[in-house]
Design a protein around this motif. Structure first.
Motif, short mmCIF file in Angstrom:
data_model
loop_
_atom_site.label_atom_id
_atom_site.label_comp_id
_atom_site.label_asym_id
_atom_site.label_seq_id
_atom_site.Cartn_x
_atom_site.Cartn_y
_atom_site.Cartn_z
N ILE A 215 0.84 -1.20 0.00
CA ILE A 215 0.00 0.00 0.00
C ILE A 215 0.88 1.25 0.00
CG2 ILE A 215 -2.00 -1.10 1.02
CD1 ILE A 215 -1.08 -0.15 3.74
N TRP A 389 1.01 5.03 -4.09
CA TRP A 389 -0.29 4.46 -4.44
C TRP A 389 -0.38 4.09 -5.91
CZ3 TRP A 389 -3.41 2.23 -1.32
CH2 TRP A 389 -3.42 2.60 0.02
N HIS A 392 0.74 0.62 -6.25
CA HIS A 392 -0.25 -0.31 -5.69
C HIS A 392 -1.35 -0.59 -6.70
CE1 HIS A 392 -3.10 -2.08 -2.81
NE2 HIS A 392 -4.00 -1.27 -3.32
#
Length: 412
Positions: A215, A389, A392
């Protein structure tokens, strides 16, 4: 299926957590996914009292406003909730969402998958919050592919750190997710290994790829405006960040500060986080802290205030006994703040040689290191590159694409 299909995102956790205090790591992940989907093709799914709601994109924009504190537009709870005395923020949010719903279904969501497909075309159901994971719902979401993010297997590995009954509930969710999803994501390689180990131990189907998709870390701008006016920052201090629960091992820090109390002017410890569960002895010790003493408990600080404390601190302390990822670690390391932590697999994977690694059972070692660090100006290190992010989400789409190219998966 196209590379970036539309998403049916489950927001059940975010709604249940409204008004529940500072956001946990899992809360933040679900909120990041919701923010990421704004302006992209998506719908939302939310478990409410006695059923499930299929929600349009504008519901997501409303939820983000609520998370930001704009609660004035929320209606009162529905009549049945009011009669039962349920007047919480989640009850008010559910009332608002019912008015927006494209479809209402029973608890197991019969017909939701085909309804979402009719609205979105090609799409995938995504659950990143460890909530609303039940075998019946996942089955009724067909023909949508289903992707689930598992943050950790701590309730299976360490039931002693959880609330009564939570380990059994988590096991049921874990079984439903692993048996019913086409893609399993994890927040670290360490957690991926844990998921594979428990999948084998429980004899679950092994058709779904298990993909580590760390994450991201969003570094909030420091803003001291949210700090208590009487907080003394003139002396060396350290920060412990996270829910006060058994696995976070706050008892070790309190033991270490008892030892540091022999110093003429010991450093300060700011414990930031809400009180959790099954931790009465630590709560009692916190309640007995003397006013103006070296240890102070802080709760309900916003992200800017936490960032302001980290920026001025001598270090972040994380003596946890179990973690799936550990967002405070990257929030500190991404700023160049020293980190003292226990050498858990996920932490070592994320920080490598950046941190000072100490045993979770050696308060004297912690006290010695804390005394050494506090005897000088705050040390600053080159900021550690931390997961973002974008990577991710890219790993999610890549994993989904690969899983759906596998005939053994698409046949499920």
């Amino acid at each position: 299926m196209r590379a970036d299909p539309a998403v049916l995102l489950d927001v059940s956790r975010l709604i249940s957590r409204l008004g529940g205090g500072p956001a946990t790591g899992i809360d933040r992940v679900e909120a990041e996914w919701l923010a990421h989907l704004q302006g992209r093709p998506h719908l939302l799914l939310c478990r409410v009292r006695r059923g499930q709601l299929l929600l349009p994109p504008q519901a997501g924009a409303a939820i983000l406003r609520w998370l930001g504190g704009a609660l004035d537009g929320l209606p009162p709870p529905d009549l049945l909730d009011r009669l039962r005395g349920r007047r919480t923020l989640p009850a008010r949010a559910e009332a608002a969402l019912r008015r927006m719903a494209l479809m209402r279904a029973g608890p197991e969501g019969r017909g939701l998958g085909r309804a979402a497909l009719a609205h979105l075309g090609q799409a995938v159901y995504v659950n990143v919050g460890h909530a609303n994971l039940q075998a019946g719902l996942l089955a009724n979401l067909r023909p949508l592919p289903r992707a689930v993010l598992i943050h950790d297997t701590i309730p299976l590995d360490h039931p002693e750190f959880t609330r009564a009954g939570q380990a059994d509930r988590f096991r049921d969710r874990f079984v439903a997710a692993v048996a019913g999803a086409e893609l399993i994501l994890t927040v670290s390689d360490a957690t991926r290994g844990d998921v594979l180990r428990w999948r084998a131990r429980l004899g679950l189907p092994g058709h779904a790829p298990v993909v580590a998709a760390p994450i991201g870390t969003r570094l909030a701008a420091p803003d001291p405006a949210g700090l208590p006016a009487d907080l003394d920052l003139s002396r060396p201090f350290f920060v412990a960040l996270g829910t006060i629960e058994p696995r976070k091992n706050h008892a070790l820090l309190l033991d270490a500060w008892q030892m540091l109390g022999r110093m003429p002017d010991p450093p300060r410890l700011f414990i930031i986080g809400r009180r959790g569960w099954e931790n009465r002895e630590v709560f009692s010790r916190l309640d007995r802290l003397p006013p103006g003493g070296p240890v102070r408990e802080l709760s309900d600080l916003d992200d800017g205030a936490v960032a302001a404390l980290l920026a001025r601190s001598h270090g972040l302390l994380m003596p946890s006994r179990a973690e799936g990822f550990g967002l405070p670690l990257t929030e500190a390391a991404g700023r160049g703040i020293p980190v003292l932590a226990t050498p858990l697999p996920a932490a070592r994977e994320t920080l490598g040689d950046y941190a000072i690694w100490l045993s979770p059972d050696a308060p004297a070692d912690w006290a010695a290191e804390l005394a050494r660090l506090s005897d000088a100006a705050p040390r600053r290190l080159p900021p550690l590159p931390v997961p973002d992010w974008d990577r991710h989400f890219a790993l999610f789409h890549d994993g989904l694409s690969r899983s759906l190219r596998d005939p053994s998966v698409t046949a499920m």
